[in-house]
Scaffold this motif. Structure first.
Motif, short mmCIF file in Angstrom:
data_model
loop_
_atom_site.label_atom_id
_atom_site.label_comp_id
_atom_site.label_asym_id
_atom_site.label_seq_id
_atom_site.Cartn_x
_atom_site.Cartn_y
_atom_site.Cartn_z
N GLU A 34 65.88 40.39 22.33
CA GLU A 34 64.66 40.83 22.51
C GLU A 34 63.74 39.94 23.32
O GLU A 34 62.83 40.30 24.01
N PRO A 65 57.31 43.64 16.94
CA PRO A 65 58.56 42.98 17.39
C PRO A 65 58.37 42.03 18.50
O PRO A 65 57.54 42.10 19.26
N PHE A 85 63.95 55.33 10.28
CA PHE A 85 64.29 55.72 11.76
C PHE A 85 63.98 56.76 12.32
O PHE A 85 63.28 57.04 13.29
N PHE A 106 59.36 50.76 21.10
CA PHE A 106 60.55 50.04 20.38
C PHE A 106 60.51 50.67 18.77
O PHE A 106 59.81 50.65 18.24
N ASP A 165 63.66 50.40 15.55
CA ASP A 165 64.96 49.67 15.15
C ASP A 165 65.56 50.45 13.78
O ASP A 165 64.79 51.17 13.04
N GLY A 216 68.27 49.44 10.69
CA GLY A 216 69.02 48.46 10.14
C GLY A 216 70.26 49.17 9.22
O GLY A 216 70.36 50.36 9.49
N THR A 231 69.85 52.00 23.71
CA THR A 231 70.34 51.32 22.38
C THR A 231 70.99 50.12 22.56
O THR A 231 72.03 50.18 23.51
N SER A 275 72.71 46.74 20.15
CA SER A 275 72.86 45.78 18.90
C SER A 275 73.06 44.38 19.19
O SER A 275 73.27 44.00 20.29
N GLU A 276 72.19 43.58 18.18
CA GLU A 276 72.22 42.23 18.37
C GLU A 276 73.66 41.61 18.04
O GLU A 276 73.98 40.34 18.70
#
Length: 288
Positions: A2, A42, A123, A144, A146, A148, A192, A194-195
């Protein structure tokens, strides 16, 4: 991911806010230029440019659903107006302006386009409200949201189970957004990310552990879709990073940088992603 400065933990602002900061200011500033769908702003949208966070359109306002919200709001607005603190004054004014604009758009009357079937869940609700704000012509430029629920170390499942359930919510929500936007989808790019990735092989608990590389999906009118971009190393033991993870072949900033440059029209990528060399010649060329 981010902050856009991997390895540097001290970065306080987000790359998406910096992307806006370097752009020419629109003739008419909108309080909804940058939106975070969630209870708090965020990191990706934190920075010099004003941004608004909202958990639920119908509850958005100083007083929520309280019948006395309007008088309370007016009192707070008067306090902000007389404040000598420029930061406080600016932030407050943006919020109050957003409340006024949203009320004029009358969100309670919104119905998604035919065929846009958003799944139940946070979501799906976020993307439905995002489509609503975009279609209300409130000046949304970046947003933005997210989702989970991806961290499955135990009993992950395959076509049935935890991973399948969250993938279903993820894909159906994006599909509904695309349908709902209609012609506006031609002017929209969704990325999209993902961390973290997951290990290439199952662990001893029928799940997967934290890994390195993963996949980014990009969709939108300008996207040259229908193919996989970047180098695919394969899943052979010799191709895995440290013998366990999918190897990273494309820096995430390469994908985001192309969207910032080609779609948002911000060519100052050195300011958006400091310390990362990102020239058009190095783009994956996934945007037309």
């Amino acid at each position: 991911m981010e902050s856009g400065t991997p390895g540097i933990k001290a970065t306080e602002d987000g790359w998406l806010n910096r992307a806006l900061h370097s752009l020419p200011q629109p003739a008419e500033k909108s309080a909804f230029r940058a939106i975070g769908l969630g209870p708090s702003l965020p990191r990706i949208l934190s920075g010099h440019e004003p941004a608004v966070a909202m958990n639920n359109i119908n509850d958005f306002g100083v007083g929520g659903r309280n019948p006395n919200a309007a008088p309370v709001s007016n009192t707070f607005e008067a306090m902000y107006a007389s404040s000598v603190d420029s930061v406080l004054h600016g932030t407050g004014q943006e919020t109050f302006e957003a409340v006024r604009m949203l009320k004029s758009a009358d969100p309670s009357r919104y119905k998604p386009a035919a065929g846009a079937d958003y799944p139940r869940g946070r979501f799906g609700d976020s993307l439905r409200q995002l489509a609503q704000l975009i279609k209300a012509n409130l000046g949304v430029q970046v947003a933005f949201a997210d989702i989970g629920g991806w961290d499955h170390h135990v009993n992950e499942g395959s076509t049935q189970g935890q991973i399948a359930n969250v993938l279903r919510e993820f894909s159906q929500s994006l599909g509904a957004l695309w349908t709902d936007l209609g012609d506006l989808a031609d002017e929209t790019v969704v990325v999209t990310m993902s961390e973290f990735g997951r290990t290439a092989r199952e662990n001893g608990n029928r799940g997967t552990d934290h890994g390195h590389a993963n996949v980014m999906f990009v969709m939108g009118g300008p996207v040259k879709g229908g193919k996989v971009y970047g180098r695919w190393p394969g899943l052979d033991q010799s191709q895995l990073y440290e013998g366990r993870d999918l190897a990273v072949t494309t820096d995430f900033r390469r994908v985001l940088g192309e969207a910032v440059d080609r779609h948002l029209g911000n060519h100052a990528l050195g300011e958006v992603f400091p310390g990362f060399e990102n020239q058009p010649a190095k783009f994956l060329k996934l945007l037309g």
